[in-house]
Write a protein that holds these residues in place. Structure first.
Motif, PDB file in Angstrom:
ATOM      1  N   CYS A  20       0.839  -1.185   0.000  1.00  0.00           N
ATOM      2  CA  CYS A  20       0.000   0.000   0.000  1.00  0.00           C
ATOM      3  C   CYS A  20       0.871   1.231   0.000  1.00  0.00           C
ATOM      4  CB  CYS A  20      -0.959  -0.007   1.199  1.00  0.00           C
ATOM      5  SG  CYS A  20      -0.121   0.163   2.767  1.00  0.00           S
ATOM      6  N   HIS A  21       0.263   2.392   0.282  1.00  0.00           N
ATOM      7  CA  HIS A  21       0.900   3.694   0.144  1.00  0.00           C
ATOM      8  C   HIS A  21       2.250   3.746   0.854  1.00  0.00           C
ATOM      9  CE1 HIS A  21       0.726   7.994  -0.561  1.00  0.00           C
ATOM     10  NE2 HIS A  21       1.106   8.183   0.683  1.00  0.00           N
ATOM     11  N   LYS A  22       3.251   4.280   0.155  1.00  0.00           N
ATOM     12  CA  LYS A  22       4.597   4.461   0.698  1.00  0.00           C
ATOM     13  C   LYS A  22       5.187   3.164   1.254  1.00  0.00           C
ATOM     14  CE  LYS A  22       4.398   9.409   1.608  1.00  0.00           C
ATOM     15  NZ  LYS A  22       4.622  10.485   2.558  1.00  0.00           N
ATOM     16  N   ALA A  23       4.830   2.063   0.597  1.00  0.00           N
ATOM     17  CA  ALA A  23       5.406   0.749   0.903  1.00  0.00           C
ATOM     18  C   ALA A  23       5.106   0.278   2.320  1.00  0.00           C
ATOM     19  CB  ALA A  23       6.916   0.745   0.664  1.00  0.00           C
ATOM     20  N   GLU A  24       4.090   0.889   2.966  1.00  0.00           N
ATOM     21  CA  GLU A  24       3.690   0.393   4.280  1.00  0.00           C
ATOM     22  C   GLU A  24       2.980  -0.952   4.109  1.00  0.00           C
ATOM     23  OE1 GLU A  24       4.108   1.551   7.341  1.00  0.00           O
ATOM     24  OE2 GLU A  24       5.230   3.302   6.741  1.00  0.00           O
ATOM     25  N   LEU A  25       3.156  -1.871   5.026  1.00  0.00           N
ATOM     26  CA  LEU A  25       2.468  -3.143   4.962  1.00  0.00           C
ATOM     27  C   LEU A  25       1.026  -2.945   5.379  1.00  0.00           C
ATOM     28  CD1 LEU A  25       2.685  -6.193   4.513  1.00  0.00           C
ATOM     29  CD2 LEU A  25       3.255  -6.418   6.943  1.00  0.00           C
ATOM     30  N   ALA A  26       0.088  -3.515   4.606  1.00  0.00           N
ATOM     31  CA  ALA A  26      -1.335  -3.398   4.927  1.00  0.00           C
ATOM     32  C   ALA A  26      -1.713  -4.489   5.916  1.00  0.00           C
ATOM     33  CB  ALA A  26      -2.161  -3.528   3.655  1.00  0.00           C
ATOM     34  N   TYR A  27      -2.180  -4.081   7.060  1.00  0.00           N
ATOM     35  CA  TYR A  27      -2.589  -5.038   8.083  1.00  0.00           C
ATOM     36  C   TYR A  27      -4.112  -5.063   8.178  1.00  0.00           C
ATOM     37  CZ  TYR A  27       2.175  -4.843   9.929  1.00  0.00           C
ATOM     38  OH  TYR A  27       3.524  -4.910  10.088  1.00  0.00           O
ATOM     39  N   ILE A  28      -4.641  -6.180   8.605  1.00  0.00           N
ATOM     40  CA  ILE A  28      -6.046  -6.260   8.991  1.00  0.00           C
ATOM     41  C   ILE A  28      -6.097  -7.069  10.279  1.00  0.00           C
ATOM     42  CG2 ILE A  28      -6.613  -8.381   7.717  1.00  0.00           C
ATOM     43  CD1 ILE A  28      -9.279  -7.008   6.968  1.00  0.00           C
ATOM     44  N   SER A  29      -7.120  -6.862  11.054  1.00  0.00           N
ATOM     45  CA  SER A  29      -7.195  -7.537  12.345  1.00  0.00           C
ATOM     46  C   SER A  29      -7.174  -9.051  12.180  1.00  0.00           C
ATOM     47  CB  SER A  29      -8.493  -7.141  13.063  1.00  0.00           C
ATOM     48  OG  SER A  29      -8.502  -5.768  13.297  1.00  0.00           O
ATOM     49  N   PRO A  30      -6.634  -9.769  13.147  1.00  0.00           N
ATOM     50  CA  PRO A  30      -6.670 -11.227  13.086  1.00  0.00           C
ATOM     51  C   PRO A  30      -8.097 -11.741  12.928  1.00  0.00           C
ATOM     52  CG  PRO A  30      -5.251 -10.478  14.868  1.00  0.00           C
ATOM     53  CD  PRO A  30      -5.960  -9.271  14.354  1.00  0.00           C
ATOM     54  N   ALA A  31      -8.233 -12.917  12.360  1.00  0.00           N
ATOM     55  CA  ALA A  31      -9.555 -13.488  12.096  1.00  0.00           C
ATOM     56  C   ALA A  31     -10.163 -13.990  13.386  1.00  0.00           C
ATOM     57  CB  ALA A  31      -9.446 -14.610  11.082  1.00  0.00           C
ATOM     58  N   VAL A  32     -10.781 -13.077  14.127  1.00  0.00           N
ATOM     59  CA  VAL A  32     -11.309 -13.425  15.430  1.00  0.00           C
ATOM     60  C   VAL A  32     -12.825 -13.317  15.465  1.00  0.00           C
ATOM     61  CG1 VAL A  32      -9.233 -12.807  16.693  1.00  0.00           C
ATOM     62  CG2 VAL A  32     -10.913 -11.034  16.183  1.00  0.00           C
ATOM     63  N   VAL A  33     -13.465 -13.381  14.286  1.00  0.00           N
ATOM     64  CA  VAL A  33     -14.921 -13.308  14.244  1.00  0.00           C
ATOM     65  C   VAL A  33     -15.511 -14.530  14.923  1.00  0.00           C
ATOM     66  CG1 VAL A  33     -16.925 -13.155  12.747  1.00  0.00           C
ATOM     67  CG2 VAL A  33     -14.806 -11.996  12.114  1.00  0.00           C
ATOM     68  N   GLN A  34     -16.229 -14.300  16.011  1.00  0.00           N
ATOM     69  CA  GLN A  34     -16.712 -15.402  16.831  1.00  0.00           C
ATOM     70  C   GLN A  34     -18.222 -15.526  16.696  1.00  0.00           C
ATOM     71  OE1 GLN A  34     -15.069 -15.280  20.801  1.00  0.00           O
ATOM     72  NE2 GLN A  34     -13.234 -14.240  20.087  1.00  0.00           N
ATOM     73  N   VAL A  35     -18.644 -15.987  15.506  1.00  0.00           N
ATOM     74  CA  VAL A  35     -20.065 -16.104  15.238  1.00  0.00           C
ATOM     75  C   VAL A  35     -20.730 -17.056  16.225  1.00  0.00           C
ATOM     76  CG1 VAL A  35     -21.757 -16.728  13.479  1.00  0.00           C
ATOM     77  CG2 VAL A  35     -19.662 -15.552  12.811  1.00  0.00           C
ATOM     78  N   SER A  36     -20.003 -18.060  16.674  1.00  0.00           N
ATOM     79  CA  SER A  36     -20.584 -19.045  17.583  1.00  0.00           C
ATOM     80  C   SER A  36     -20.816 -18.509  18.983  1.00  0.00           C
ATOM     81  CB  SER A  36     -19.682 -20.276  17.646  1.00  0.00           C
ATOM     82  OG  SER A  36     -18.396 -19.915  18.136  1.00  0.00           O
ATOM     83  N   ASN A  37     -20.167 -17.377  19.304  1.00  0.00           N
ATOM     84  CA  ASN A  37     -20.310 -16.793  20.640  1.00  0.00           C
ATOM     85  C   ASN A  37     -21.517 -15.871  20.661  1.00  0.00           C
ATOM     86  OD1 ASN A  37     -19.906 -15.917  23.245  1.00  0.00           O
ATOM     87  ND2 ASN A  37     -18.200 -14.571  22.719  1.00  0.00           N
ATOM     88  N   ALA A  38     -22.683 -16.451  20.710  1.00  0.00           N
ATOM     89  CA  ALA A  38     -23.920 -15.676  20.636  1.00  0.00           C
ATOM     90  C   ALA A  38     -24.122 -14.851  21.900  1.00  0.00           C
ATOM     91  CB  ALA A  38     -25.099 -16.615  20.440  1.00  0.00           C
ATOM     92  N   ILE A  39     -24.543 -13.605  21.718  1.00  0.00           N
ATOM     93  CA  ILE A  39     -24.889 -12.732  22.845  1.00  0.00           C
ATOM     94  C   ILE A  39     -26.388 -12.859  23.063  1.00  0.00           C
ATOM     95  CG2 ILE A  39     -24.917 -10.375  23.710  1.00  0.00           C
ATOM     96  CD1 ILE A  39     -22.482  -9.819  21.951  1.00  0.00           C
ATOM     97  N   THR A  40     -26.780 -13.492  24.151  1.00  0.00           N
ATOM     98  CA  THR A  40     -28.190 -13.797  24.390  1.00  0.00           C
ATOM     99  C   THR A  40     -28.872 -12.795  25.308  1.00  0.00           C
ATOM    100  OG1 THR A  40     -27.524 -15.300  26.172  1.00  0.00           O
ATOM    101  CG2 THR A  40     -27.860 -16.248  23.979  1.00  0.00           C
ATOM    102  N   SER A  41     -28.119 -12.137  26.186  1.00  0.00           N
ATOM    103  CA  SER A  41     -28.720 -11.115  27.039  1.00  0.00           C
ATOM    104  C   SER A  41     -29.029  -9.877  26.215  1.00  0.00           C
ATOM    105  CB  SER A  41     -27.768 -10.748  28.178  1.00  0.00           C
ATOM    106  OG  SER A  41     -28.267  -9.630  28.896  1.00  0.00           O
TER     107      SER A  41
END
Length: 462
Positions: A20-41
């Motif tokens: 990406c711009h000015k040769a900076e490394l493009a990061y994205i957050s770790p794959a921590v999507v926890q669909v199974s962790n349902a919020i029931t309250s």
């Protein structure tokens, strides 16, 4: 659920390999999507993570926090309700985002992050509706930046992905010791995002009724596509305000009734990565009239070493048109094919802000005469409001609702509009956000028709 997680993992892998711009490394957050962790309250409080379930309504009356490395996700049709009166920071709850926030509404089942319609809960004087739009009922979403070590930002914190989501009525005052976005007492934005190595994606969503800026980005890779922004800023503030380190595209957004500018780009802040943003095919109407400071308030503003490309924007009845100051990055800025319209000679005389250095370009549509070159919206009369008698600054009570909100209006262009076929298409989006799919972005390329709505049905879908 497994498929969605695999998509996210694939997106992460692709991004980690890209530049990406000015040769900076493009990061994205770790794959921590926890669909199974349902919020029931139905009540959220303290540190939270997991998935708010489709069709459910959730409430929060105190600040809630998503920790670094955690993810909070909203499935389609979720309503997240802030319970507060906005009178103090203790009664204006906020979402403190150290991690990743994902809202995946759909066209059929959009999500809402809003307040209660208080007709049955409060007196009319306290009603959480248009008549009290600048109360600032809650504290917004605050996405904290990662630390800077040895002059380089550390990729902590997370991404924000918002699709088909209504965000409304934020602006409650900041408290003491607030994160570096604010000082005590400042009105807070609907969203503050400052994760310079991360991604901010806003697509097909609605932003309404903030007390100051709607969204402020102080660094990050952005993709802001096909949204509707209405009525933000009481006496100042932009719909979308970008500071140093912001890279990306803003396109096909419909914007009506900002206090100051619809879009503002500045390299203020000294992140070490120059602000560079493309703004194309946006429709901007009736902006700039509530800014109380003289000579400010308009539509598109570039200043303080910011750079980018500006094409195909329709700017109608804005107090000031395109503003490019002499300290912007003039060598690397490109602009053309804007469509300017004004109902008064005063507005027409400021299609290019007089304190800026921008000049009319060959592809522009403009005139010195009032009411010349009507863009011919299908369902909105630009001549009804008397800006001769009300040149600004104005209070919101002087700008009646039909001037600064969409309502039942239709801003597509009629067949006889000069905006059809007048756009520039021989340039590419920056595409600073490289992920696609459910957790990525869908970038609409430049369109041949000026403005947010294309005659072939593409562009803004609201």
């Amino acid at each position: 659920m497994k498929t969605l997680k695999n998509i996210y993992l694939a997106c992460f892998s692709a991004l980690a390999l890209s530049a990406c711009h000015k040769a900076e490394l493009a990061y994205i957050s770790p794959a921590v999507v926890q669909v199974s962790n349902a919020i029931t309250s139905d009540t959220l409080k303290g540190a939270i993570k997991g998935t708010m379930l489709a069709g459910k309504t959730y409430y929060f009356s105190k600040d809630i926090t998503v920790n670094d490395g955690d993810t909070l996700q909203m499935q389609a049709g979720v309503r997240l309700i802030a319970l507060g009166d906005g009178k103090t920071y203790q009664t204006a709850p906020a979402i403190i985002m150290h991690g990743t926030f994902i809202s995946l509404g759909t066209k059929e089942n959009p999500n809402y992050i809003t307040v209660q319609n208080s007709a049955a809960l409060h007196t009319e004087a306290e009603a959480q509706n248009y008549s009290n739009v600048f109360q600032g009922w809650w504290g917004g979403i605050i996405c904290t930046p990662g630390p800077v070590i040895d002059g380089k930002p550390v990729p902590t914190g997370g991404d924000v992905v918002l699709k088909w989501t209504h965000l409304e009525f934020a602006g409650g005052p900041a408290g003491p010791g607030t994160l570096d976005a604010y000082t005590e007492g400042d009105p807070r934005y609907v969203i503050y995002f400052a994760n310079i190595t991360k991604n901010f994606i806003l697509e097909d969503s609605w932003l309404f009724g903030s007390k100051d800026d709607g969204i402020r980005v102080a660094g990050g890779k952005i993709s802001v596509m096909r949204n509707t922004f209405e009525l933000c800023g009481q006496g100042g503030g932009e719909f979308f305000n970008m500071k140093s380190g912001t890279l990306g595209d803003l396109a096909y957004n419909f914007m009506i009734g900002a206090a100051t500018n619809a879009l503002k780009a500045s390299d203020a802040g000294g992140s070490g990565i120059q602000t560079n943003v493309n703004m194309y095919n946006n429709t901007i109407v009736n902006c700039g009239f509530r800014q109380t400071k003289s000579g400010r308030g308009g539509s598109i503003n570039f200043e303080k070493a910011a750079s980018g490309q500006v094409y195909n924007n329709l700017i109608a009845n804005c107090r000031f048109g395109l503003r490019v100051t002499k300290d912007a990055d003039l060598q690397n800025m490109k602009y053309n094919n804007q469509y300017f319209y004004g109902v008064t000679t005063g507005i027409a005389g400021q299609f290019l802000a007089s304190d800026g250095v921008a000049t009319f370009q060959p592809g522009d549509i403009h005139s010195d005469a009032a009411k010349d070159n009507d863009p011919l919206f299908y369902g909105y009369d630009l001549t009804k409001y008397d800006y001769v008698a009300n040149p600004g600054p104005l209070t919101v009570s002087a700008q009646t609702p039909y001037v600064v909100t969409v309502g039942t209006s239709n801003f597509r262009l009629q067949a006889a509009s000069k905006g059809l076929g007048a756009g520039k298409v021989d340039f590419q989006p920056m595409a600073a956000v490289t992920t696609t799919g459910d957790y990525g972005t869908t970038i609409t390329p430049p369109g041949k028709d000026i403005g947010a709505y294309q005659n072939d049905g593409t562009g803004n879908q609201h």
